[in-house]
Design a protein around this motif. Structure first.
Motif, short mmCIF file in Angstrom:
data_model
loop_
_atom_site.label_atom_id
_atom_site.label_comp_id
_atom_site.label_asym_id
_atom_site.label_seq_id
_atom_site.Cartn_x
_atom_site.Cartn_y
_atom_site.Cartn_z
N ILE A 79 3.42 6.49 -11.21
CA ILE A 79 2.64 7.46 -10.41
C ILE A 79 1.83 6.74 -9.32
CG2 ILE A 79 0.74 9.13 -10.50
CD1 ILE A 79 1.76 9.90 -13.31
N ALA A 80 1.11 5.68 -9.70
CA ALA A 80 0.32 4.94 -8.70
C ALA A 80 1.03 3.66 -8.26
CB ALA A 80 -1.05 4.60 -9.27
N LEU A 81 1.59 2.96 -9.24
CA LEU A 81 2.27 1.69 -8.96
C LEU A 81 3.71 1.75 -9.46
CD1 LEU A 81 -0.37 -1.01 -10.04
CD2 LEU A 81 0.48 -0.62 -7.74
N ARG A 82 4.64 1.31 -8.61
CA ARG A 82 6.01 1.16 -9.07
C ARG A 82 6.25 -0.27 -9.51
NH1 ARG A 82 8.41 -0.39 -3.77
NH2 ARG A 82 6.88 0.24 -2.19
N MET A 83 7.47 -0.57 -9.89
CA MET A 83 7.81 -1.91 -10.36
C MET A 83 7.44 -2.97 -9.33
SD MET A 83 9.26 -2.81 -13.28
CE MET A 83 10.37 -4.15 -12.87
N PRO A 84 6.96 -4.13 -9.78
CA PRO A 84 6.66 -5.20 -8.83
C PRO A 84 7.92 -5.71 -8.12
CG PRO A 84 6.49 -5.99 -11.09
CD PRO A 84 6.65 -4.51 -11.17
N ILE A 85 7.73 -6.16 -6.91
CA ILE A 85 8.82 -6.75 -6.12
C ILE A 85 8.64 -8.26 -6.14
CG2 ILE A 85 9.81 -6.93 -3.79
CD1 ILE A 85 8.70 -4.06 -3.33
N TYR A 90 0.82 -1.20 0.00
CA TYR A 90 0.00 0.00 0.00
C TYR A 90 0.86 1.26 0.00
CZ TYR A 90 -3.51 -3.43 1.34
OH TYR A 90 -4.33 -4.53 1.37
N PHE A 91 0.22 2.37 -0.35
CA PHE A 91 0.88 3.67 -0.27
C PHE A 91 1.37 3.93 1.15
CE2 PHE A 91 -1.66 4.47 -4.09
CZ PHE A 91 -0.75 5.15 -4.88
N SER A 92 2.48 4.58 1.26
CA SER A 92 3.01 4.96 2.57
C SER A 92 3.72 6.29 2.44
CB SER A 92 3.99 3.89 3.08
OG SER A 92 5.18 3.91 2.32
N ASP A 93 4.20 6.80 3.57
CA ASP A 93 4.95 8.06 3.54
C ASP A 93 6.25 7.92 2.74
OD1 ASP A 93 3.02 9.17 5.11
OD2 ASP A 93 4.10 8.84 7.00
N ASN A 94 6.72 6.66 2.62
CA ASN A 94 8.01 6.43 1.95
C ASN A 94 7.89 6.14 0.46
OD1 ASN A 94 9.37 6.64 4.45
ND2 ASN A 94 8.83 4.52 4.93
N GLY A 95 6.68 5.97 -0.03
CA GLY A 95 6.58 5.68 -1.46
C GLY A 95 5.17 5.30 -1.87
N ASN A 96 5.00 5.11 -3.18
CA ASN A 96 3.70 4.73 -3.71
C ASN A 96 3.54 3.21 -3.68
OD1 ASN A 96 5.55 4.16 -5.69
ND2 ASN A 96 4.62 5.47 -7.25
N GLY A 97 2.47 2.73 -4.29
CA GLY A 97 2.13 1.32 -4.17
C GLY A 97 2.93 0.42 -5.10
N ALA A 98 2.75 -0.88 -4.91
CA ALA A 98 3.39 -1.88 -5.76
C ALA A 98 2.69 -3.21 -5.54
CB ALA A 98 4.88 -2.01 -5.43
N HIS A 99 3.03 -4.19 -6.36
CA HIS A 99 2.62 -5.57 -6.15
C HIS A 99 3.83 -6.37 -5.69
CE1 HIS A 99 -1.06 -5.34 -9.09
NE2 HIS A 99 -1.20 -4.57 -8.03
N GLU A 100 3.64 -7.17 -4.66
CA GLU A 100 4.72 -8.02 -4.15
C GLU A 100 4.40 -9.47 -4.49
OE1 GLU A 100 7.36 -8.55 -0.06
OE2 GLU A 100 5.43 -7.52 0.01
N TRP A 101 5.36 -10.14 -5.13
CA TRP A 101 5.17 -11.50 -5.61
C TRP A 101 6.10 -12.46 -4.86
CZ3 TRP A 101 2.18 -12.70 -10.19
CH2 TRP A 101 1.58 -11.57 -10.78
#
Length: 500
Positions: free
Chosen positions: A453-459, A405-416
């Motif tokens: 902007i909303a999602l960064r690269m998946p982890i 989820y979004f946090s103070d440290n960055g935008n969202g992502a998907h974790e795999w």
């Protein structure tokens, strides 16, 4: 035995005209099914409550009977499990299929009537055989045996008269006597609970057999085949079972597993997808050249299709076969000869063809990631995993993904979290190819990924071997049809597995 094959093929083809009747007239077949269901159940507790004796068409049926999920029908089902007759269905129901509960943490008990066994599950299996022989008239399928990895639970007793188990266990226990002649292993092994010992016994008992077909969940069949190769010292399964010609799969997408099967088997065989759930036998692949499975419209189940945007509404709108569109996601709503009425099964499907009606399973109503409006479904993720494997030379056993989820440290992502059979040389490259493929398959995901902007690269993390099975074991779900959900819209499942 090969001389017997043409005779079997001719018998199978005799049923083709009956199949063609409902394939060519699906809407009429569905009207007949609904009329039979309502007429049969009009004097049940449920039928009297909703005035089934006054329901004469599809419109009044939909206006009168509400759409249900399991908890809505649970009070009726509990009465049936206590031995009460004429509650949801008009004939005695003595068997219940225990679902693995993929839509909730609780187990579900789906009523299985004699009619649903004979007119749905077994009739569907016969029709699959007929359709297979239509495309393979010289097949030797029934000159050998079908390897079936059965249910993960022994049959249990709710009372002296009422029994339950997972669907495959119920079907095996009730199958006609001739069904045992063409199946391996014997019932006592097929229904073993303890999976380490079960795999050993499956291997030892089936190696000497002439296995011509295999069916079951891909993951457990891979485990079994690898164990058989280790025991025999052979390089490929075709060296052990040279007449093997068919693998029947369903329940999860076969896309991530196809290459592993090809290598382990060591020769080209036929693959056939079926859609057979605890609630009913819905569809099966009728042609090896077509994308999708033929919808079974004359097998004791009346289908409605709910657009996904209707899910969660008090009075959701559903449509019939004559209004569905290719490529759109729907949640099937079914009424069955087992006593389910306007029941949401929890899967999502897409139509791939309208003449005839063919479908594919695209995901689960509650198995998706839509934390940022990206609407990623399992169909997207399975295809993207396959592309990333092809690009990087990797092979995947299993995976699950969840949002960050979004946090103070960055935008969202998907974790795999991915359990690899063959780990890619470069995990970062695999993540890049996975991300690129998801963008290609899902425009909403692509939009959310625009400029991060909303999602960064998946982890992407590589799981250790056996990590998913350990989670299943800890949760009492190891074996059979149980599987780790591929996608979650929260982090609970992912964090549980990561913590192991």
């Amino acid at each position: 035995m090969k001389l017997f094959s043409p005779a079997i093929s001719r018998l199978a083809r005799l049923r083709l005209w009956q199949i063609e009747e409902w394939v060519n007239n699906p809407v009429a077949a569905q009207r007949e099914v609904l009329q039979e269901l309502v007429t049969s159940a009009q004097y049940t507790v449920f039928g009297r409550q909703f005035g089934f004796n006054k329901l004469f068409n599809v419109r009044t049926f939909k206006q009168t009977v509400p759409v249900h999920e399991y908890d809505d029908l649970k009070p009726y089902i509990e009465r049936m499990m206590q031995g009460e007759d004429n509650v949801l269905w008009n004939t005695p129901v003595r068997w219940f299929a225990k679902s693995s509960g993929t839509t909730s943490e609780r187990s579900k008990f789906i009523p299985v009537s004699e009619e649903s066994l004979e007119e749905n599950h077994y009739q569907g299996a016969k029709d699959v055989l007929t359709l297979y022989y239509r495309h393979n008239p010289d097949s030797g399928l029934l000159t050998g045996k079908g390897l079936v990895i059965g249910g993960s639970h022994q049959i249990s007793q709710a009372s002296e008269e009422i029994s339950y188990g997972d669907l495959s266990a119920v079907l095996l226990q009730n199958s006609p006597f001739w069904g045992h002649w063409i199946r391996t292993p014997e019932l006592s092994i097929a229904l073993m609970d303890e999976w380490d010992n079960k795999i050993e016994q499956l291997a030892l008992s089936t190696i000497p057999e002439n296995v011509t077909s295999i069916s079951g969940v891909p993951t457990w069949n891979l485990v079994l085949m690898k164990h058989i190769l280790a025991l025999t010292g052979k390089s490929t399964i075709s060296e052990i079972w040279p007449e093997l010609e068919l693998y029947i799969h369903g329940g999860v997408s076969f896309v991530p597993y196809r290459e592993q099967f090809r290598k382990l088997i060591g020769k080209n065989i036929n693959y056939l997808e079926m859609y057979n759930a605890s609630e009913g036998f819905f569809a099966a692949q009728d042609s090896p050249d077509e994308d999708g499975m033929l919808l079974f419209t004359r097998h004791g189940i009346f289908f409605e299709f709910m657009p996904l945007e209707e899910y969660g509404k008090k009075f959701p709108h559903t449509i019939g076969l004559n209004r569905v569109e290719i490529g759109k996601n729907y949640a099937p709503v079914i009424s069955t000869n087992g006593g389910l009425w306007r029941y949401i099964i929890g899967d999502t499907i897409q139509f791939t063809s309208l003449k005839p009606y063919r479908i594919k399973v695209s995901g689960r109503l509650k198995h998706y990631i839509n934390a940022f409006g990206e609407e990623v479904i399992v169909d997207n993720s399975d295809k993207a995993i396959a592309v990333a494997c092809d690009k990087t030379g990797a092979t995947v056993n299993d995976y699950t993904a969840a949002p960050i989820y979004f946090s103070d440290n960055g935008n969202g992502a998907h974790e795999w979290l991915i359990e690899f059979e063959k780990t890619p040389d470069d995990i970062a490259l695999f993540a890049y190819e996975l991300d690129s493929a998801l963008k290609n398959f899902n425009s909403d995901y692509e939009a959310k990924r625009h400029k991060d902007i909303a999602l960064r690269m998946p982890i992407v993390h590589a799981a250790r071997k056996g990590q998913f099975n350990e989670w299943l074991s800890r949760n009492g779900k190891l074996g059979g049809q149980h599987k780790v959900p591929r996608l979650s819209n929260d982090r609970k499942l992912l964090e549980e597995i990561l913590a192991i």
